[in-house]
Enzyme design. Structure first.
Site, PDB file in Angstrom:
ATOM      1  N   SER A   1       0.802  -1.248   0.000  1.00  0.00           N
ATOM      2  CA  SER A   1       0.000   0.000   0.000  1.00  0.00           C
ATOM      3  C   SER A   1       0.822   1.279   0.000  1.00  0.00           C
ATOM      4  O   SER A   1       1.468   1.595   1.007  1.00  0.00           O
ATOM      5  CB  SER A   1      -0.854   0.075   1.278  1.00  0.00           C
ATOM      6  OG  SER A   1      -1.953  -0.740   1.189  1.00  0.00           O
TER       7      SER A   1
ATOM      8  N   ASN B   1      -0.375   3.406  11.529  1.00  0.00           N
ATOM      9  CA  ASN B   1      -1.267   3.978  12.544  1.00  0.00           C
ATOM     10  C   ASN B   1      -1.164   3.090  13.779  1.00  0.00           C
ATOM     11  O   ASN B   1      -0.674   1.970  13.687  1.00  0.00           O
ATOM     12  CB  ASN B   1      -2.723   3.963  12.028  1.00  0.00           C
ATOM     13  CG  ASN B   1      -3.148   2.569  11.612  1.00  0.00           C
ATOM     14  OD1 ASN B   1      -2.848   2.101  10.510  1.00  0.00           O
ATOM     15  ND2 ASN B   1      -3.815   1.854  12.511  1.00  0.00           N
TER      16      ASN B   1
ATOM     17  N   ALA C   1       1.788  -2.069   4.979  1.00  0.00           N
ATOM     18  CA  ALA C   1       1.421  -1.076   5.993  1.00  0.00           C
ATOM     19  C   ALA C   1       0.631  -1.834   7.053  1.00  0.00           C
ATOM     20  O   ALA C   1      -0.169  -2.708   6.718  1.00  0.00           O
ATOM     21  CB  ALA C   1       0.568   0.003   5.364  1.00  0.00           C
TER      22      ALA C   1
ATOM     23  N   MET D   1      -3.503  -6.621   6.637  1.00  0.00           N
ATOM     24  CA  MET D   1      -4.420  -7.427   5.823  1.00  0.00           C
ATOM     25  C   MET D   1      -3.721  -8.134   4.656  1.00  0.00           C
ATOM     26  O   MET D   1      -4.344  -8.413   3.631  1.00  0.00           O
ATOM     27  CB  MET D   1      -5.542  -6.529   5.288  1.00  0.00           C
ATOM     28  CG  MET D   1      -6.299  -5.789   6.385  1.00  0.00           C
ATOM     29  SD  MET D   1      -7.493  -4.644   5.700  1.00  0.00           S
ATOM     30  CE  MET D   1      -7.919  -3.667   7.152  1.00  0.00           C
ATOM     31  N   SER D   2      -2.425  -8.381   4.791  1.00  0.00           N
ATOM     32  CA  SER D   2      -1.718  -8.994   3.648  1.00  0.00           C
ATOM     33  C   SER D   2      -0.601  -9.897   4.153  1.00  0.00           C
ATOM     34  O   SER D   2      -0.674 -10.419   5.253  1.00  0.00           O
ATOM     35  CB  SER D   2      -1.129  -7.876   2.771  1.00  0.00           C
ATOM     36  OG  SER D   2      -0.144  -7.163   3.488  1.00  0.00           O
TER      37      SER D   2
ATOM     38  N   HIS E   1      -8.278   4.753   5.756  1.00  0.00           N
ATOM     39  CA  HIS E   1      -7.308   4.360   4.718  1.00  0.00           C
ATOM     40  C   HIS E   1      -6.477   5.578   4.299  1.00  0.00           C
ATOM     41  O   HIS E   1      -5.301   5.447   3.958  1.00  0.00           O
ATOM     42  CB  HIS E   1      -8.052   3.770   3.516  1.00  0.00           C
ATOM     43  CG  HIS E   1      -7.132   3.177   2.476  1.00  0.00           C
ATOM     44  ND1 HIS E   1      -6.162   2.241   2.771  1.00  0.00           N
ATOM     45  CD2 HIS E   1      -7.022   3.406   1.142  1.00  0.00           C
ATOM     46  CE1 HIS E   1      -5.500   1.914   1.669  1.00  0.00           C
ATOM     47  NE2 HIS E   1      -6.001   2.605   0.662  1.00  0.00           N
TER      48      HIS E   1
ATOM     49  N   TYR F   1      -9.405  -9.516   0.801  1.00  0.00           N
ATOM     50  CA  TYR F   1     -10.660  -8.764   0.997  1.00  0.00           C
ATOM     51  C   TYR F   1     -11.220  -8.184  -0.302  1.00  0.00           C
ATOM     52  O   TYR F   1     -12.348  -7.740  -0.346  1.00  0.00           O
ATOM     53  CB  TYR F   1     -10.491  -7.643   2.050  1.00  0.00           C
ATOM     54  CG  TYR F   1      -9.512  -6.546   1.698  1.00  0.00           C
ATOM     55  CD1 TYR F   1      -9.755  -5.623   0.692  1.00  0.00           C
ATOM     56  CD2 TYR F   1      -8.314  -6.426   2.403  1.00  0.00           C
ATOM     57  CE1 TYR F   1      -8.853  -4.631   0.373  1.00  0.00           C
ATOM     58  CE2 TYR F   1      -7.402  -5.430   2.104  1.00  0.00           C
ATOM     59  CZ  TYR F   1      -7.685  -4.536   1.084  1.00  0.00           C
ATOM     60  OH  TYR F   1      -6.773  -3.563   0.767  1.00  0.00           O
ATOM     61  N   GLU F   2     -10.417  -8.191  -1.373  1.00  0.00           N
ATOM     62  CA  GLU F   2     -10.943  -7.724  -2.665  1.00  0.00           C
ATOM     63  C   GLU F   2     -11.761  -8.822  -3.334  1.00  0.00           C
ATOM     64  O   GLU F   2     -12.159  -8.690  -4.484  1.00  0.00           O
ATOM     65  CB  GLU F   2      -9.796  -7.295  -3.581  1.00  0.00           C
ATOM     66  CG  GLU F   2      -9.110  -6.025  -3.116  1.00  0.00           C
ATOM     67  CD  GLU F   2      -7.830  -5.753  -3.881  1.00  0.00           C
ATOM     68  OE1 GLU F   2      -7.914  -5.230  -5.000  1.00  0.00           O
ATOM     69  OE2 GLU F   2      -6.738  -6.078  -3.365  1.00  0.00           O
TER      70      GLU F   2
ATOM     71  N   HIS G   1      -5.507  -8.269  -2.474  1.00  0.00           N
ATOM     72  CA  HIS G   1      -5.784  -8.750  -1.122  1.00  0.00           C
ATOM     73  C   HIS G   1      -6.953  -9.722  -1.158  1.00  0.00           C
ATOM     74  O   HIS G   1      -7.817  -9.650  -2.024  1.00  0.00           O
ATOM     75  CB  HIS G   1      -6.165  -7.588  -0.205  1.00  0.00           C
ATOM     76  CG  HIS G   1      -5.116  -6.539  -0.095  1.00  0.00           C
ATOM     77  ND1 HIS G   1      -4.969  -5.565  -1.049  1.00  0.00           N
ATOM     78  CD2 HIS G   1      -4.178  -6.316   0.846  1.00  0.00           C
ATOM     79  CE1 HIS G   1      -3.953  -4.789  -0.700  1.00  0.00           C
ATOM     80  NE2 HIS G   1      -3.460  -5.215   0.443  1.00  0.00           N
TER      81      HIS G   1
ATOM     82  N   HIS H   1      -2.315   1.154  -4.795  1.00  0.00           N
ATOM     83  CA  HIS H   1      -1.663  -0.043  -5.347  1.00  0.00           C
ATOM     84  C   HIS H   1      -1.666   0.083  -6.857  1.00  0.00           C
ATOM     85  O   HIS H   1      -2.712  -0.034  -7.477  1.00  0.00           O
ATOM     86  CB  HIS H   1      -2.440  -1.307  -4.974  1.00  0.00           C
ATOM     87  CG  HIS H   1      -2.350  -1.636  -3.522  1.00  0.00           C
ATOM     88  ND1 HIS H   1      -1.465  -2.551  -3.027  1.00  0.00           N
ATOM     89  CD2 HIS H   1      -3.031  -1.167  -2.472  1.00  0.00           C
ATOM     90  CE1 HIS H   1      -1.604  -2.643  -1.719  1.00  0.00           C
ATOM     91  NE2 HIS H   1      -2.546  -1.806  -1.361  1.00  0.00           N
TER      92      HIS H   1
END
Ligand code: HPA
Length: 302
Positions: A53, A258, A136, A234-235, A270, A108-109, A106, A84
């Protein structure tokens, strides 16, 4: 014939066929890259980096760069998330050939884990031996701050399907691959030395992989901390499992974009993740360049 027997036979033959076509797709994509980049050194590349990211700038610093969009490579999944770009960039730093995946897809996509890890399979099929993964992540340690860099020591993840589910891809690796050193000790040592030379503060910790796309609740963050994690994202986990299955040596670097929910006093977004990534890119790029030189010196010694 009993329906039970028939479906049993079908069940046994289908996944095998599926594997054959998955192999064919991987090698077709690898051939396409070889032909279309038309660079002799691609067969000599030992190093690759997956830039997550908003972290793609490193690829733009390479010399003798050639790139192709993921969308033009057969069967490559294309990212749909802001930050991306989705390009495969091949280039050199001081004569050392490097293959970069600028962007990733990802889970989640709504890609299945085989699609998420397809690009890493292709790197393996191209004969690349080492993979540096960047991402990230949200920091779980209240003493850390947004913008810190973390060297991944290990990971935990039970929140996404394992990318090796289904019939094993025998030509790449074993059915039950060992995961006791996902993130190479030698490469981690090298990364720590580079950071020390550059006077760069490099945290170390365990990465928890989650499916997303919603950020965690404060209760989930407390659970992840109890599981021994220092950062959440998430990756990375599916890609590293597949790379290790193929015997690639891996290294992982998280930028703490964060502090995770409940630790940070503010809602997560995001935009905040991308802004921190943008701010930290120059530091990460310098670190990656120095790391690549160290790794390639190591390759020459071996
Ligand atoms: N949680 C999960 N994934 C993330 C985060 C987070 O706080 N920050 C960046 N990616």
């Amino acid at each position: 014939m009993l329906l039970g027997e028939r479906s049993d036979r079908l069940y046994k033959s289908m996944p095998a066929k599926k594997n054959e076509s998955y192999y064919a797709q991987i090698f077709e994509a690898a051939d396409h890259i070889r032909k279309n980049l038309a660079v002799r050194k691609i067969n000599k590349a030992e190093l690759s980096v997956l830039l997550g990211s908003g972290l793609g700038d490193f690829a733009d610093t390479l010399q003798a760069r050639r790139s192709i969009p993921f969308s033009s490579i057969p069967y490559f999944p294309s990212p749909s998330v802001a930050g991306h770009s989705g390009r495969l960039v091949f280039g050199e730093t001081e004569g050392v050939p490097i293959c970069c995946l600028q962007g990733r897809v990802h889970y989640y996509e709504n890609h299945d884990v085989r699609a998420v890890t397809f690009p890493v399979r292709v790197l393996g099929a191209l004969g690349i031996k080492r993979l540096i993964v960047t991402n990230a992540a949200g920091g779980l340690n209240s003493n850390w701050k947004a913008g810190d860099l973390m060297l991944i020591r290990d990971h935990v993840s039970f929140f996404m399907p394992n990318p090796l589910l289904g019939l094993n891809l025998d030509i790449f690796g074993p059915r039950f691959p060992d995961m006791s050193e996902c993130y190479s000790k030698t490469l981690r040592q090298l990364a720590l030395e580079c950071a020390r030379r550059m006077r760069l503060k490099l945290r170390q910790g365990v990465y928890a992989g989650v499916s997303g796309p919603s950020y965690e609740t404060p209760a989930e963050v407390r659970m992840l901390k109890k599981m021994g994690a220092d950062a959440v994202g998430m990756s990375t986990v599916p890609e590293v499992i597949v790379a290790r299955h193929m015997g690639m040596e891996c290294l992982g670097i998280s930028i703490i974009a964060n502090l995770a929910a409940g630790i940070s006093g503010t809602p997560l977004s995001h935009r905040e993740v991308l802004e921190t990534a943008q701010r930290i890119q120059p530091k990460l790029t310098k670190f990656l360049s120095s790391l690549f030189h160290a790794v390639s010196r190591l390759s020459r010694r071996q």
